[in-house]
Design a protein around this motif. Structure first.
Motif, PDB file in Angstrom:
ATOM      1  N   TRP A 142     102.168 -31.530  22.928  1.00  0.00           N
ATOM      2  CA  TRP A 142     100.709 -31.601  22.932  1.00  0.00           C
ATOM      3  C   TRP A 142     100.149 -32.120  24.254  1.00  0.00           C
ATOM      4  O   TRP A 142      99.183 -31.581  24.797  1.00  0.00           O
ATOM      5  N   GLY A 143     100.736 -33.168  24.803  1.00  0.00           N
ATOM      6  CA  GLY A 143     100.214 -33.721  26.050  1.00  0.00           C
ATOM      7  C   GLY A 143     100.241 -32.715  27.186  1.00  0.00           C
ATOM      8  O   GLY A 143      99.288 -32.630  27.983  1.00  0.00           O
ATOM      9  N   LYS A 144     101.320 -31.931  27.283  1.00  0.00           N
ATOM     10  CA  LYS A 144     101.404 -30.910  28.337  1.00  0.00           C
ATOM     11  C   LYS A 144     100.402 -29.793  28.108  1.00  0.00           C
ATOM     12  O   LYS A 144      99.824 -29.259  29.061  1.00  0.00           O
ATOM     13  N   LEU A 145     100.167 -29.430  26.857  1.00  0.00           N
ATOM     14  CA  LEU A 145      99.196 -28.368  26.575  1.00  0.00           C
ATOM     15  C   LEU A 145      97.780 -28.803  26.944  1.00  0.00           C
ATOM     16  O   LEU A 145      97.000 -28.014  27.483  1.00  0.00           O
ATOM     17  N   VAL A 146      97.451 -30.051  26.656  1.00  0.00           N
ATOM     18  CA  VAL A 146      96.123 -30.548  27.038  1.00  0.00           C
ATOM     19  C   VAL A 146      95.967 -30.511  28.557  1.00  0.00           C
ATOM     20  O   VAL A 146      94.953 -30.038  29.093  1.00  0.00           O
ATOM     21  N   SER A 172     117.895 -19.330  47.338  1.00  0.00           N
ATOM     22  CA  SER A 172     116.711 -18.515  47.067  1.00  0.00           C
ATOM     23  C   SER A 172     116.011 -18.928  45.776  1.00  0.00           C
ATOM     24  O   SER A 172     114.974 -18.366  45.433  1.00  0.00           O
ATOM     25  N   LEU A 173     116.563 -19.909  45.044  1.00  0.00           N
ATOM     26  CA  LEU A 173     115.979 -20.305  43.765  1.00  0.00           C
ATOM     27  C   LEU A 173     114.865 -21.326  43.968  1.00  0.00           C
ATOM     28  O   LEU A 173     114.965 -22.222  44.803  1.00  0.00           O
ATOM     29  N   THR A 174     113.788 -21.180  43.171  1.00  0.00           N
ATOM     30  CA  THR A 174     112.652 -22.096  43.214  1.00  0.00           C
ATOM     31  C   THR A 174     112.454 -22.696  41.830  1.00  0.00           C
ATOM     32  O   THR A 174     112.549 -21.991  40.824  1.00  0.00           O
ATOM     33  N   TRP A 175     112.162 -23.998  41.789  1.00  0.00           N
ATOM     34  CA  TRP A 175     111.880 -24.693  40.533  1.00  0.00           C
ATOM     35  C   TRP A 175     110.416 -25.139  40.514  1.00  0.00           C
ATOM     36  O   TRP A 175     109.860 -25.536  41.537  1.00  0.00           O
ATOM     37  N   ALA A 176     109.830 -25.105  39.334  1.00  0.00           N
ATOM     38  CA  ALA A 176     108.498 -25.675  39.123  1.00  0.00           C
ATOM     39  C   ALA A 176     108.657 -26.984  38.358  1.00  0.00           C
ATOM     40  O   ALA A 176     109.505 -27.098  37.459  1.00  0.00           O
ATOM     41  N   HIS A 177     107.835 -27.977  38.699  1.00  0.00           N
ATOM     42  CA  HIS A 177     107.895 -29.261  38.007  1.00  0.00           C
ATOM     43  C   HIS A 177     106.566 -29.989  38.201  1.00  0.00           C
ATOM     44  O   HIS A 177     105.720 -29.593  39.007  1.00  0.00           O
ATOM     45  N   GLY A 178     106.396 -31.059  37.439  1.00  0.00           N
ATOM     46  CA  GLY A 178     105.195 -31.878  37.571  1.00  0.00           C
ATOM     47  C   GLY A 178     104.024 -31.333  36.777  1.00  0.00           C
ATOM     48  O   GLY A 178     104.029 -30.193  36.291  1.00  0.00           O
ATOM     49  N   GLY A 179     102.984 -32.147  36.665  1.00  0.00           N
ATOM     50  CA  GLY A 179     101.783 -31.722  35.944  1.00  0.00           C
ATOM     51  C   GLY A 179     102.095 -31.362  34.506  1.00  0.00           C
ATOM     52  O   GLY A 179     102.736 -32.123  33.777  1.00  0.00           O
ATOM     53  N   HIS A 180     101.665 -30.177  34.083  1.00  0.00           N
ATOM     54  CA  HIS A 180     101.845 -29.763  32.693  1.00  0.00           C
ATOM     55  C   HIS A 180     103.127 -28.973  32.450  1.00  0.00           C
ATOM     56  O   HIS A 180     103.337 -28.446  31.359  1.00  0.00           O
ATOM     57  N   VAL A 181     104.005 -28.875  33.464  1.00  0.00           N
ATOM     58  CA  VAL A 181     105.275 -28.163  33.299  1.00  0.00           C
ATOM     59  C   VAL A 181     106.224 -29.016  32.451  1.00  0.00           C
ATOM     60  O   VAL A 181     106.383 -30.215  32.697  1.00  0.00           O
ATOM     61  N   GLU A 182     106.850 -28.396  31.461  1.00  0.00           N
ATOM     62  CA  GLU A 182     107.807 -29.099  30.605  1.00  0.00           C
ATOM     63  C   GLU A 182     109.143 -29.212  31.339  1.00  0.00           C
ATOM     64  O   GLU A 182     109.964 -28.295  31.336  1.00  0.00           O
ATOM     65  N   GLY A 183     109.377 -30.324  32.026  1.00  0.00           N
ATOM     66  CA  GLY A 183     110.630 -30.546  32.728  1.00  0.00           C
ATOM     67  C   GLY A 183     110.665 -29.871  34.092  1.00  0.00           C
ATOM     68  O   GLY A 183     109.648 -29.758  34.784  1.00  0.00           O
ATOM     69  N   ARG A 184     111.840 -29.410  34.472  1.00  0.00           N
ATOM     70  CA  ARG A 184     112.085 -28.758  35.757  1.00  0.00           C
ATOM     71  C   ARG A 184     112.552 -27.341  35.441  1.00  0.00           C
ATOM     72  O   ARG A 184     113.641 -27.142  34.899  1.00  0.00           O
ATOM     73  N   VAL A 185     111.748 -26.335  35.794  1.00  0.00           N
ATOM     74  CA  VAL A 185     111.969 -24.972  35.320  1.00  0.00           C
ATOM     75  C   VAL A 185     112.291 -24.039  36.485  1.00  0.00           C
ATOM     76  O   VAL A 185     111.501 -23.916  37.429  1.00  0.00           O
TER      77      VAL A 185
END
Length: 459
Positions: free
Chosen positions: A157-161, A314-327
């Protein structure tokens, strides 16, 4: 709720009870009405079903059911497909799941309930706004299966908000809320974020329907006040522009699920006077960035989101903010400064033939840019499916155009090694409700029209 405000967020934030959250054919729905319906439906749902498969086509019904799950500790399962096989898989992977939707559906091993008349339920007079723990998993979204089997991804819920608030800020909707009209289903991550979350936590309201044909969009826009934003896909947008219908005023277009051709964005802006923006993200990562298509290829990250790359990788990860973990992301990305980046293509889309390299996205863009081509897609089978010369195939919708004419146009645009053998003309392509072409659908077309046939050099 016993949780403190620091560990909980309200179901709807920064809105008064009398603000309009949605518009239905019966009329507008206030925030207070929505909360009443959520509590009533939560009480109506039977005990003993921790998972609820949310198949509601009506966007308001979907919102009420998800809210009912959130306040009662259940989890909303949101499959990207409603095929019998997908639902059978859900029944096996989520024992005790309850299926709820407007259309009666029978799935072996899964209980099902038809949607009730909301006003026939017991409604509280003045319910308090519920608080939901930020760590509570309230939804499981599934990938579309574009590159394989759909995969589940839990959302808290917190990430969705935070997600809804970040998108509102990125598009300027926090300063000027819009009425949202979505052509994409609410179960899909893009439709979920850009209609449902933008309404609950971005200050906007939404139309309950899901217009598909251009005339449906005309009627939906006429049913909501300005300013209006259309949440759509490149496929739907191209259909609307080709129909040349007289649209009520649109103030903002939003597109996702596939790259949007700059030519289509420019034509849309010229015809409607409204800017066209895109969202970049995925079911796994949630939405990450936005851009105005006609401004160029650079994307800007949403507040709190960051990208990380390992030197030489060549791999990129998204993280922080509303991202659930390190993707990990499926795209090749060139990062710039200050949260900007460019997309270079998808890892799974890269094609390397005879020492020459390109992407399926680039090939598809060149194909659909040909005059008279309404839709089209290239397909490269897996290694064990490729015929003796290892050639690409293409499936094309182009009424009135011949195969020879399309091939001649492709020869002017592509290196000869990337020309399709064969090019198959069809009446339509089997896109899903989000406008995507899952790999499984392309594999089926390949099996029907190509597999086992010798390459034809004359086509």
């Amino acid at each position: 709720m016993s949780a403190s405000p620091a560990s909980s967020w309200p179901l709807v934030s920064d809105r008064s009870p009398q603000d309009i959250l949605a518009w239905r054919p019966q009329g507008p729905v206030t925030v207070a009405d929505y909360v009443r319906h959520v509590f009533a439906l939560a009480a109506w749902l039977p005990e003993g079903h921790p998972w609820v498969v949310n198949l509601c086509e009506d966007r308001y019904h979907f919102a009420v059911l998800l809210g009912a799950c959130a306040v009662s500790g259940r989890v909303s399962l949101q499959p990207s497909s409603q095929s019998a096989e997908t639902l059978r898989q859900l029944a096996q992977s989520h024992p005790g799941a309850l299926l709820v939707g407007e259309t009666p559906t029978t799935v072996p091993g899964m209980a099902a309930l038809a949607w009730p008349a909301l006003d026939g339920l017991s409604l509280a007079a003045e319910p308090a706004m519920p608080l939901i723990p930020v760590e509570r998993t309230v939804a499981v979204l599934f990938t579309s299966g574009s590159t394989g089997l759909p995969q589940p991804h839990a959302k808290t819920w917190g990430k969705l908000v935070a997600n809804g608030r970040a998108e509102a800020q990125a598009l300027g909707l926090d300063q000027r809320p819009h009425a949202l009209v979505g052509t994409v289903p609410a179960q899909h991550s893009y439709g979920f974020e850009s209609t449902f979350l933008l309404a609950l936590h971005g200050g906007c309201g939404f139309w309950s329907g899901k217009p598909f044909f251009p005339q449906d969009l005309v009627e939906a826009l006429a049913a909501v006040p300005r300013p209006r934003m259309v949440v759509t896909t490149p496929f739907h947008l191209a259909s609307v522009m080709a129909a040349e219908v007289a649209l009520p005023a649109v103030d903002l277009w939003l597109s996702a699920t596939a790259p949007l051709a700059p030519e289509l964005a420019a034509r849309t802006e010229a015809l409607t006077g409204a800017p066209v923006h895109e969202i970049y993200g995925s079911t796994e990562s949630s939405q990450l960035a936005t851009r105005r298509t006609t401004d160029g290829p650079v994307w800007r990250l949403m507040t709190g989101v960051a990208l990380a790359q390992t030197a030489g990788d060549s791999l990129t990860w998204a993280h922080g903010g509303h991202v659930e973990g390190r993707v990990p992301l499926a795209d090749l990305i060139r990062c710039e400064l200050d949260g900007r980046f460019e997309l270079l293509g998808r890892h799974a889309d890269m094609v390397n033939l005879a020492g020459k390299r390109t992407s399926l996205a680039y090939l598809n863009h060149q194909l659909t840019a040909i005059d008279g081509v309404l839709d089209g897609a290239f397909f490269l089978p897996h290694d064990d499916e490729v015929d003796r010369v290892g050639r690409l195939s293409a499936f094309v919708v182009a009424p009135g155009r011949t195969r020879e004419a399309i091939m001649a146009a492709l020869r002017e645009r592509l290196d000869a090694v990337f020309l399709p053998r064969p090019l198959v003309l069809l009446d339509s392509l089997p896109r899903n409700s989000a406008g995507k072409l899952p790999r499984s659908a392309l594999e089926q077309l390949y099996g029907q029209h190509v597999s086992g046939k010798a390459p034809d050099a004359t086509r």
